[in-house]
Design a protein around this motif. Structure first.
Motif, PDB file in Angstrom:
ATOM      1  N   HIS A 228       0.835  -1.208   0.000  1.00  0.00           N
ATOM      2  CA  HIS A 228       0.000   0.000   0.000  1.00  0.00           C
ATOM      3  C   HIS A 228       0.867   1.255   0.000  1.00  0.00           C
ATOM      4  CE1 HIS A 228      -3.081   2.914   1.229  1.00  0.00           C
ATOM      5  NE2 HIS A 228      -2.226   3.306   2.160  1.00  0.00           N
ATOM      6  N   PHE A 229       1.913   1.272   0.822  1.00  0.00           N
ATOM      7  CA  PHE A 229       2.786   2.440   0.876  1.00  0.00           C
ATOM      8  C   PHE A 229       3.476   2.677  -0.461  1.00  0.00           C
ATOM      9  CE2 PHE A 229       3.167   1.936   5.697  1.00  0.00           C
ATOM     10  CZ  PHE A 229       2.311   2.998   5.932  1.00  0.00           C
ATOM     11  N   ASN A 379      -0.706   1.495 -10.778  1.00  0.00           N
ATOM     12  CA  ASN A 379      -0.228   1.423  -9.393  1.00  0.00           C
ATOM     13  C   ASN A 379      -1.229   0.709  -8.505  1.00  0.00           C
ATOM     14  OD1 ASN A 379       1.026   4.793  -9.752  1.00  0.00           O
ATOM     15  ND2 ASN A 379       2.073   2.886 -10.184  1.00  0.00           N
ATOM     16  N   LEU A 380      -2.521   1.038  -8.674  1.00  0.00           N
ATOM     17  CA  LEU A 380      -3.559   0.410  -7.857  1.00  0.00           C
ATOM     18  C   LEU A 380      -3.699  -1.073  -8.177  1.00  0.00           C
ATOM     19  CD1 LEU A 380      -6.296   3.207  -8.081  1.00  0.00           C
ATOM     20  CD2 LEU A 380      -4.560   2.883  -6.322  1.00  0.00           C
ATOM     21  N   LEU A 381      -3.427  -1.461  -9.421  1.00  0.00           N
ATOM     22  CA  LEU A 381      -3.534  -2.860  -9.814  1.00  0.00           C
ATOM     23  C   LEU A 381      -2.529  -3.734  -9.075  1.00  0.00           C
ATOM     24  CD1 LEU A 381      -4.716  -5.024 -11.755  1.00  0.00           C
ATOM     25  CD2 LEU A 381      -2.979  -4.327 -13.415  1.00  0.00           C
ATOM     26  N   SER A 382      -1.398  -3.158  -8.685  1.00  0.00           N
ATOM     27  CA  SER A 382      -0.373  -3.962  -8.015  1.00  0.00           C
ATOM     28  C   SER A 382      -0.830  -4.457  -6.646  1.00  0.00           C
ATOM     29  CB  SER A 382       0.911  -3.144  -7.861  1.00  0.00           C
ATOM     30  OG  SER A 382       0.713  -2.050  -6.989  1.00  0.00           O
ATOM     31  N   VAL A 383      -1.797  -3.764  -6.027  1.00  0.00           N
ATOM     32  CA  VAL A 383      -2.257  -4.173  -4.692  1.00  0.00           C
ATOM     33  C   VAL A 383      -2.962  -5.528  -4.736  1.00  0.00           C
ATOM     34  CG1 VAL A 383      -3.709  -3.551  -2.732  1.00  0.00           C
ATOM     35  CG2 VAL A 383      -2.384  -1.792  -3.897  1.00  0.00           C
ATOM     36  N   PRO A 384      -4.034  -5.707  -5.544  1.00  0.00           N
ATOM     37  CA  PRO A 384      -4.662  -7.041  -5.562  1.00  0.00           C
ATOM     38  C   PRO A 384      -3.764  -8.112  -6.155  1.00  0.00           C
ATOM     39  CG  PRO A 384      -5.621  -5.619  -7.254  1.00  0.00           C
ATOM     40  CD  PRO A 384      -4.759  -4.755  -6.396  1.00  0.00           C
ATOM     41  N   MET A 385      -2.900  -7.754  -7.118  1.00  0.00           N
ATOM     42  CA  MET A 385      -2.023  -8.758  -7.711  1.00  0.00           C
ATOM     43  C   MET A 385      -1.009  -9.275  -6.688  1.00  0.00           C
ATOM     44  SD  MET A 385      -3.293  -9.057 -10.647  1.00  0.00           S
ATOM     45  CE  MET A 385      -2.094 -10.193 -11.359  1.00  0.00           C
ATOM     46  N   THR A 386      -0.488  -8.385  -5.862  1.00  0.00           N
ATOM     47  CA  THR A 386       0.431  -8.813  -4.808  1.00  0.00           C
ATOM     48  C   THR A 386      -0.294  -9.615  -3.737  1.00  0.00           C
ATOM     49  OG1 THR A 386       1.773  -6.832  -5.202  1.00  0.00           O
ATOM     50  CG2 THR A 386       2.132  -7.987  -3.139  1.00  0.00           C
ATOM     51  N   LYS A 387      -1.551  -9.281  -3.491  1.00  0.00           N
ATOM     52  CA  LYS A 387      -2.332 -10.005  -2.489  1.00  0.00           C
ATOM     53  C   LYS A 387      -2.731 -11.384  -2.993  1.00  0.00           C
ATOM     54  CE  LYS A 387      -6.468  -9.489   0.398  1.00  0.00           C
ATOM     55  NZ  LYS A 387      -7.628  -8.617   0.720  1.00  0.00           N
ATOM     56  N   TRP A 388      -3.108 -11.501  -4.253  1.00  0.00           N
ATOM     57  CA  TRP A 388      -3.517 -12.790  -4.799  1.00  0.00           C
ATOM     58  C   TRP A 388      -2.335 -13.736  -4.960  1.00  0.00           C
ATOM     59  CZ3 TRP A 388      -6.805 -10.059  -9.098  1.00  0.00           C
ATOM     60  CH2 TRP A 388      -7.985  -9.598  -8.525  1.00  0.00           C
ATOM     61  N   PHE A 389      -1.206 -13.205  -5.383  1.00  0.00           N
ATOM     62  CA  PHE A 389      -0.012 -14.040  -5.558  1.00  0.00           C
ATOM     63  C   PHE A 389       0.950 -13.713  -4.400  1.00  0.00           C
ATOM     64  CE2 PHE A 389      -1.826 -13.164  -9.764  1.00  0.00           C
ATOM     65  CZ  PHE A 389      -2.044 -14.451 -10.225  1.00  0.00           C
ATOM     66  N   ASN A 390       2.074 -13.123  -4.721  1.00  0.00           N
ATOM     67  CA  ASN A 390       3.015 -12.548  -3.764  1.00  0.00           C
ATOM     68  C   ASN A 390       3.875 -11.585  -4.568  1.00  0.00           C
ATOM     69  OD1 ASN A 390       5.394 -14.087  -4.823  1.00  0.00           O
ATOM     70  ND2 ASN A 390       4.293 -15.841  -3.959  1.00  0.00           N
ATOM     71  N   TYR A 429       0.447   0.245 -21.969  1.00  0.00           N
ATOM     72  CA  TYR A 429       1.831   0.473 -21.554  1.00  0.00           C
ATOM     73  C   TYR A 429       1.892   1.170 -20.193  1.00  0.00           C
ATOM     74  CZ  TYR A 429       6.754   1.875 -21.967  1.00  0.00           C
ATOM     75  OH  TYR A 429       8.093   2.050 -21.755  1.00  0.00           O
ATOM     76  N   GLY A 430       1.026   2.156 -19.988  1.00  0.00           N
ATOM     77  CA  GLY A 430       0.992   2.845 -18.701  1.00  0.00           C
ATOM     78  C   GLY A 430       0.538   1.937 -17.570  1.00  0.00           C
ATOM     79  N   LEU A 431      -0.471   1.088 -17.822  1.00  0.00           N
ATOM     80  CA  LEU A 431      -0.934   0.159 -16.800  1.00  0.00           C
ATOM     81  C   LEU A 431       0.168  -0.792 -16.369  1.00  0.00           C
ATOM     82  CD1 LEU A 431      -4.514  -0.769 -18.092  1.00  0.00           C
ATOM     83  CD2 LEU A 431      -3.970   0.434 -15.980  1.00  0.00           C
ATOM     84  N   ASN A 432       0.906  -1.313 -17.332  1.00  0.00           N
ATOM     85  CA  ASN A 432       1.958  -2.287 -17.021  1.00  0.00           C
ATOM     86  C   ASN A 432       3.110  -1.651 -16.247  1.00  0.00           C
ATOM     87  OD1 ASN A 432       1.664  -5.175 -18.347  1.00  0.00           O
ATOM     88  ND2 ASN A 432       0.731  -3.728 -19.753  1.00  0.00           N
ATOM     89  N   LEU A 433       3.556  -0.464 -16.677  1.00  0.00           N
ATOM     90  CA  LEU A 433       4.637   0.199 -15.952  1.00  0.00           C
ATOM     91  C   LEU A 433       4.182   0.638 -14.560  1.00  0.00           C
ATOM     92  CD1 LEU A 433       6.674   2.401 -18.452  1.00  0.00           C
ATOM     93  CD2 LEU A 433       7.287   0.238 -17.405  1.00  0.00           C
ATOM     94  N   GLY A 434       2.925   1.081 -14.441  1.00  0.00           N
ATOM     95  CA  GLY A 434       2.406   1.428 -13.121  1.00  0.00           C
ATOM     96  C   GLY A 434       2.323   0.232 -12.196  1.00  0.00           C
ATOM     97  N   TRP A 435       2.036  -0.931 -12.741  1.00  0.00           N
ATOM     98  CA  TRP A 435       2.001  -2.175 -11.975  1.00  0.00           C
ATOM     99  C   TRP A 435       3.413  -2.587 -11.551  1.00  0.00           C
ATOM    100  CZ3 TRP A 435       0.191  -7.330 -14.697  1.00  0.00           C
ATOM    101  CH2 TRP A 435       0.298  -8.401 -13.793  1.00  0.00           C
ATOM    102  N   LYS A 436       4.394  -2.362 -12.403  1.00  0.00           N
ATOM    103  CA  LYS A 436       5.753  -2.851 -12.176  1.00  0.00           C
ATOM    104  C   LYS A 436       6.461  -2.150 -11.017  1.00  0.00           C
ATOM    105  CE  LYS A 436      10.258  -2.965 -14.554  1.00  0.00           C
ATOM    106  NZ  LYS A 436      10.891  -1.852 -13.807  1.00  0.00           N
TER     107      LYS A 436
END
Length: 556
Positions: A228-229, A379-390, A429-436
């Motif tokens: 989250h941080f 950036n927000l997408l990384s939260v559920p993806m990290t929670k669902w996987f690691n 492209y923006g979604l993927n880099l924001g997730w990364k």
């Protein structure tokens, strides 16, 4: 008229009383009231939905920007705001001004009356400082990247071995603000001095960022909260970029005289200085806390300099990483490969869209705004993806999707008239880099041993810049050979796919965490033992300095 009416519809002789006229009137009035209430409710449905949606958005925004009452988390978020603005200033406005001035000084034909965005340097064989104007900034970027990347690990090691992390951050942020203010006076007469000043700005900017990132692993031990941080920090940076681009676009469009490239650079520098003054001043003065020395090195009877101490620490850490910490080693190698591709791909993509696809400056600006704006939900997408996987598996999936996306991009946007497809691809492209970005930082925070935060973040930033020369070299070789420019551009996707393979060598996330916990326990035990030894030695030294009294000297 009879008082009762026979019910013949049912074939029965049952009778019912006739309705009272007052009852009929009341029912009629009730029906009208009900109909009007229904109509008003129907009219209010859109407003009700909008109000409900607004409350949900407000709740999500408040949860997104929640720092859990931690002042240092708020300070880190504030520090990302001027950093995002600095990205716009130096990569867009200041670089365009320096390119224009260098072209004029070299004797190339540049129309000084053209507005910002239309001042691309024409074909010119004349040179300035021994280089073509178009090559001057590329050489500068390479020099600045090498200087900062080589300097950061040493700075991190020195900070971990001293008690001056916060004071160093205050000094560096102050120097950065002073240099930024000085750069707002850029002109044709002082452009060489400004080019040197820009080198110092790049170094100070990266050092300040390294010090800020050293606080991140100390915020929490919870993966969800740490993710989250990191999402909060990346969102602040991306929103800063987006807001700064919009503000500067409005300023250069409507403010008289602001369309000139040099004037636009001065305005951008001034706005960035104001942001630095507010955000850095508040963060480093009131929010960041002090830190004691995290580790120490056995110095030769105290005669080694601070620089030598930092070099020793960096050498020791690198040896430990490559011989004992395979997880850290492969994460750094992955960062080195993928970050170099991320930085240089954007430059190559701009050249491809401008020279091959013939995208207009307006459409290119729209695509850039779409890309930056899409990074925020990424950036927000990384939260559920990290929670669902690691964090490890989420980063692998992100790199896999991003690599395939970059491979496909030049073949989808393949010719003039592909602007709608370019806008769609900008979203992806923006979604993927924001997730990364936040996912990668969360994983790295879980790999840093105790008492090495600043040093390890220095190595992290170092690995992201030291390899930036290689992808453009391969792109140039492919582009100059018989291969098409689409193939050369698609080669950037291979670096992300290679990064996916490198991450498999780290093992699974549970074993990574177990190894880090064991390492931290070993470090803490050695520090405690060393502290006990130092206390014993201090007691021995103190007792040796006390005067000895004989029984005769003592008066009863």
């Amino acid at each position: 008229m009879s008082d009762h009416i026979s019910d013949k519809n049912n074939g029965t002789d049952e009778t019912h009383p006739s309705p009272d006229p007052s009852d009929i009137k009341e029912k009629s009035t009730s029906s009208v009231t009900s109909a009007s209430t229904c109509t008003s409710s129907t009219i209010l449905i859109p407003f009700t939905i909008a109000s409900s949606y607004g409350k949900k958005c407000k709740s999500r925004c408040s949860s997104l920007f929640n720092c859990y009452g931690d002042p240092e988390a708020k300070a880190i978020a504030l520090s990302h705001i001027p950093r995002g603005a600095s990205f716009c200033v130096y990569s867009v406005y200041f670089s365009a001004a320096m390119l224009k001035i260098a072209s004029i000084e070299a004797g190339c034909e540049v129309d000084s009356q053209k507005e910002f965005g239309n001042t691309a340097a024409p074909d010119c064989d004349k040179k300035i400082l021994g280089l073509k104007p178009s090559s001057l900034l590329a050489i500068y970027v390479m020099i600045a990247g090498l200087c900062t990347s080589l300097f950061l690990p040493i700075v991190g090691a020195i900070l971990d071995s001293s008690n001056h992390r916060r004071n160093t951050g205050r000094i560096v942020s102050t120097l950065l603000s002073i240099c930024t203010f000085s750069a707002s006076f850029v002109s044709q007469e002082n452009w060489v001095f400004m080019l040197v000043l820009l080198l110092f700005i790049s170094v100070f900017l990266e050092i300040e960022y390294c010090i800020v990132l050293a606080y991140v692993p100390e915020l929490t031990n919870d993966d969800a909260k740490l993710t989250h941080f990191n999402v909060l920090f990346a969102t602040c940076s991306n929103l800063s970029v987006l807001t700064f681009l919009v503000v500067m676009t409005l300023v250069t469009t409507f403010l008289p005289g602001a369309g000139d490239t040099i004037v636009a650079a001065r305005i951008a520098m001034t706005l960035n200085f104001v942001l630095q003054l507010i955000c850095y001043g508040y963060a480093w003065t009131l929010l960041f806390g002090p830190r004691k020395a995290r580790n120490s090195i056995n110095q030769n009877q105290g005669q080694c300099s601070v620089i030598v101490t930092g070099l020793k620490r960096v050498g020791l850490t690198i040896c430990q990483v490559f011989h004992q910490q395979k997880e850290v080693k492969w994460c750094l190698i992955t960062r080195m490969v993928t970050q170099a591709a991320s930085i240089s791909f954007f430059v190559a993509l701009l050249a491809y869209l401008t020279d091959t696809i013939k995208v207009s400056p307006r459409d290119l600006g729209i695509a850039t705004l779409i890309f930056v704006g899409s990074a925020v939900p990424g950036n927000l997408l990384s939260v559920p993806m990290t929670k669902w996987f690691n964090p490890l598996r989420s980063l692998q999936l992100c790199l896999l999707v991003l690599g395939g996306f970059i491979v496909a991009l030049p073949f989808v946007v393949s010719g003039p008239g592909s602007e709608p497809l370019l806008f769609v691809m900008s979203v992806g492209y923006g979604l993927n880099l924001g997730w990364k970005e936040p996912t990668e930082k969360t994983l790295w925070c879980r790999l840093i041993p105790h008492r090495q935060e600043a040093e390890m973040w220095g190595l992290y930033l170092f690995s992201g810049q030291i390899f930036t020369w290689f992808p453009p070299l391969i792109f140039t070789v492919l582009n100059e050979s018989s291969a098409s420019i689409q193939v050369a551009l698609a080669s950037y996707g291979g670096y992300f796919l290679i990064g996916v393979i490198f991450l498999f060598f780290m093992g699974n996330y549970e074993s990574v965490q177990a190894h880090l916990n064991a390492l931290n326990q070993e470090i803490d035990a050695s520090i405690e033992e060393k502290d006990r030894d130092e206390i014993v030695i201090a007691d021995i030294k103190l007792s040796s300095k006390l005067p000895e009294y004989s029984p005769v000297d003592v008066e009863v």
